[in-house]
Structures are given as structure tokens and as C-alpha cells.
Design an enzyme around this catalytic site. Sequence first.
Site, short mmCIF file in Angstrom:
data_model
loop_
_atom_site.label_atom_id
_atom_site.label_comp_id
_atom_site.label_asym_id
_atom_site.label_seq_id
_atom_site.Cartn_x
_atom_site.Cartn_y
_atom_site.Cartn_z
N ASP A 32 -0.90 -6.13 -1.27
CA ASP A 32 -1.49 -4.81 -1.49
C ASP A 32 -0.61 -3.98 -2.40
OD1 ASP A 32 -3.32 -2.74 -1.26
OD2 ASP A 32 -3.35 -2.78 0.94
N LYS A 33 -1.16 -2.88 -2.86
CA LYS A 33 -0.46 -1.96 -3.76
C LYS A 33 -0.93 -0.55 -3.47
CE LYS A 33 -1.41 0.62 -7.63
NZ LYS A 33 -2.60 1.50 -7.82
N HIS A 34 -0.03 0.40 -3.68
CA HIS A 34 -0.41 1.81 -3.56
C HIS A 34 0.28 2.60 -4.64
CE1 HIS A 34 -1.97 5.35 -1.44
NE2 HIS A 34 -0.87 5.94 -1.89
N SER A 35 -0.43 3.58 -5.18
CA SER A 35 0.14 4.50 -6.17
C SER A 35 0.21 5.89 -5.57
CB SER A 35 -0.73 4.52 -7.43
OG SER A 35 -0.38 5.61 -8.26
N THR B 279 -9.26 6.16 -6.37
CA THR B 279 -9.92 4.87 -6.57
C THR B 279 -11.33 4.85 -5.98
OG1 THR B 279 -7.80 3.71 -6.65
CG2 THR B 279 -9.73 2.40 -6.11
N ARG C 59 -4.50 17.69 3.12
CA ARG C 59 -3.34 17.78 2.22
C ARG C 59 -3.77 18.14 0.81
NH1 ARG C 59 -1.17 12.23 2.13
NH2 ARG C 59 0.32 13.03 0.59
N SER D 277 1.26 8.35 5.35
CA SER D 277 -0.11 8.07 4.91
C SER D 277 -0.21 6.68 4.29
CB SER D 277 -0.55 9.14 3.91
OG SER D 277 -1.83 8.83 3.39
N LYS E 161 -1.91 3.14 6.40
CA LYS E 161 -3.09 2.43 5.90
C LYS E 161 -2.77 0.97 5.63
CE LYS E 161 -4.15 5.36 2.49
NZ LYS E 161 -3.60 6.69 2.71
N LYS E 162 -1.62 0.71 5.02
CA LYS E 162 -1.29 -0.66 4.66
C LYS E 162 -0.98 -1.51 5.89
CE LYS E 162 -1.99 0.54 0.50
NZ LYS E 162 -3.33 0.26 -0.06
#
Length: 444
Positions: free
Chosen positions: A83-86, A123, A171, A186, A190-191
Site C-alpha cells: 500500500d501507499k499513502h500521500s 483519490t 479536520r 489517520s 486505515k492501512k
Amino acid sequence: MNRLSAAALIRCKRDDTPLDGDQLHAVAQGIGDGSWSEGQIGAFAMAVAWRGMGVEECRRFTLALRDSGQRLHWEHLPGPVLDKHSTGGVGDGVSLLLAPLLAACGGYVPMISGRGLGHTGGTLDKLESVAGYDVHPGLARLREVVEEVGCAIVGQGAELVPADRRLYAVRDVTATVDVAELMVASILSKKLAGGARALVLDIKTGNGAQLPGMTAARDLAARMLATARGTGIDVRVVFSDMDQLLGREAGNALELRAVLDLLRDRGDNPRLRALTLELAAELLWVGGLGRDRLDAERRARAALSSGAAAERFARMVHALGGPADLLERPDAYLETAPIRRMVTAPASGHVAAVDVRALGQVVVDLGGGRTYPGQAIDHAVGLAEVIGRGDPVDAGQPLAFVHARTTQAADMAEARVREAFRIAPEAPPCAPLWQWHAPMEQIA
């Protein structure tokens, strides 16, 4: 006084009293089940912004958010869950490219994504440019799509991390988007709930980022890595440049069109393509899907150029309710704004600086983002063909194109876009698109 009441918990945090695990689970439960009002959520978020959280308190809050709903387990899958998050960028379509690319290489990607925050795009909003695409399919359907296709980009829904879903929205409108502890909790909640075993955190830096300065970005990285220890997820951190748009478009349908072009190995988005391939190579290598880092890079490039990633994206869209032929007929499904306005350069030279935050806010004010939770957005509006920092330009040539719903909106956007660019005789020094953070064991 009930130590688990909303008022008491907010008061404790306001008065700088650390909350224990039971108290933080009460906070997450109250946010997730709706018993806390938006005002109380905002007050808690502001108290955290003021007083902060220690690493252990942040880890407990992360796990409390994770446990506010169900969790996904993928032990039966034959490949790694990646997975990835920005942290949020303008023109950042990496997730849309990365998930199918990883799936095409043998990874599995249950990507729990979010909506736009402040001036940055989301996204889910981009995917909802496609009529029928279900960003909240339910856990059973999510499992089926990940198992069959290899990737699914969805939101938390009512079952997965419901507390973070409400907190995330509040937020966005309470000036607490950039609070490091809330960002960490946060992202990780989620991950972890989604079952990822390897995660790349893309921290944006520069004037268009939620955390513009490198000091704050490094602090967030250290906090993320420290909080993730012992939770079962391997986190890697990259810092990427947001002193210009990552892609060349900003706006939901416009960005999705650019992603579709890249998936079909066309289009002019070298920064977006390069960063996506770099993150893919890192995750494939960490996940054991490459003999070494170089082999992982080769596999990622091959998956994109061969059309394998495009095929996975098309299958994902169709499996989640969208059209089967989006890749072949994007114009049939992606709405376009009625007004397209060129913004011309006032002088010749090079782009010395770009106010990326201002450009992101232009998209919001055109209707492509939100100023309050639940606000409907216009998927068609935004900016296209935006030139980048260092690019040469002649007077009268385009800096960008505004896509607007009304003439009045286009007039507003045109003036503000022109103001966001500074033209100088010489090009500025080149800045790296990304740099990797130190390995986890080097974080104090």
C-alpha cells in the site's frame, strides 16, 4: 464526572493530560458511532493540535481508530499486500497509477483512500468522476475485487475505520489537516485495518504541501516510523517535491484523464510517471517481488509499458461498478466543463516559482474541492496543461488552461492563476523530485 464522557476527554487533552488506552478507545468509539458531535470532534482535534501526543499515546489512538470498525485479513493470498499513502498534493494521481501497477506485478493492494483535504485533491473524488464507480462497496465486495483483480481503491465505508472517516472530514474544515499526530493516526489506522504489510508514505514538501518545510516533514516521518513499530507493518518514507504540480492537471476528471493516458503509455506527465515507478519499485522490492531493487524497477516499467497495469485498472473500475470500456472511451464517461480559458504569461523567461497552494485553492473555488464536510463537488472543473518550475515561456504563451463552469468563475481563476507564477530571466536550480528517508533503524 464520567471519565469517558466527551466533555471530560476533551478537557483532559486540552489540559495536557495524556489519555490512556481506554480513554482513547472511548474517543474513537464516540466519533465512529456518531455519539460525538462534529463540534466535539473539532474541539478534540484542536486540543491535539495545541497539546500534541506522545509516541505511545499516538500509537494507542491509532489502534483505537483501527479498532473502531472491522479489519481485513489476507493471509490466504499468494502475494504480498502492499500500500501507499500521500500526505496530500496538487495534481497527484500516483495512487490511481500505482495500485494497478503493483497488482500487475503480483502484489495485492486494498487501498483505503480519502477525499480532498483543504487545497489538495482526493483519490476518491477523482474516481467518482466515473459514473457508477462505488467507492464504498462493503467489505465482502472489497475482498472479492482484491482477490480477483489484485487491487481496489475505495474509502473506509461504514465498516472500516468509521471513526477516522468522520475525523478526516472534520479536520478538513477546522485547520487541523496538518497536525502530525492526527495525520499519523489517520494514515496508519486505515492501512492497518486494510491489512497492508508494507507501506510507502509519500510526504509532500514545498509550498503546495500540507507540511511545506522539511523540518516538519522529517518530524512526521520520525513519528510515523516510531508509531508503526510493533504494529506489523513495514513502513518506508519518501519526501517528494510539491513546489510545482506533480502532474500537469489539477481537478478530478482532468487528473483521471491524465492517468488514463499514462496507463496507455501516452501523455506528457514525466514527474507523475517517474514518482509512481519509483514507489512501485520500492514496494515490489520490499514485498519480495523482485530479485533486487533493479529487478523491481524493471518489472514496474514493464508492467506500465506493456499495458498490464492498464488492464488491471480497467478490471478494477468495472468490478466496482464503472464502465468496462473507460480506457477506450474516456470522453463518453468523463464530464468536461463548458468553458476552457487560456492563461497567458505576462512576460518571457523561465518559471522561477509557482504558488502551488494558490493553484490548489483555485480548483477548490471553481467547485472542484470542498469548504465544508459533505459538500458536493464539480468533477469537471480545474486546471490543465500547467507548466512547471524551470520551464521556459514566451510572453503570451499559456501558463495553464482553466476549465470552468461559468464565465465569472473563469475570470476569477484566470487572474489568480497568472498571479501564482513568477517569471524570471534565468531558470531556477533543479530540485530533486524525491529523496528517501533514513531506514527505520536509524530513527531515534
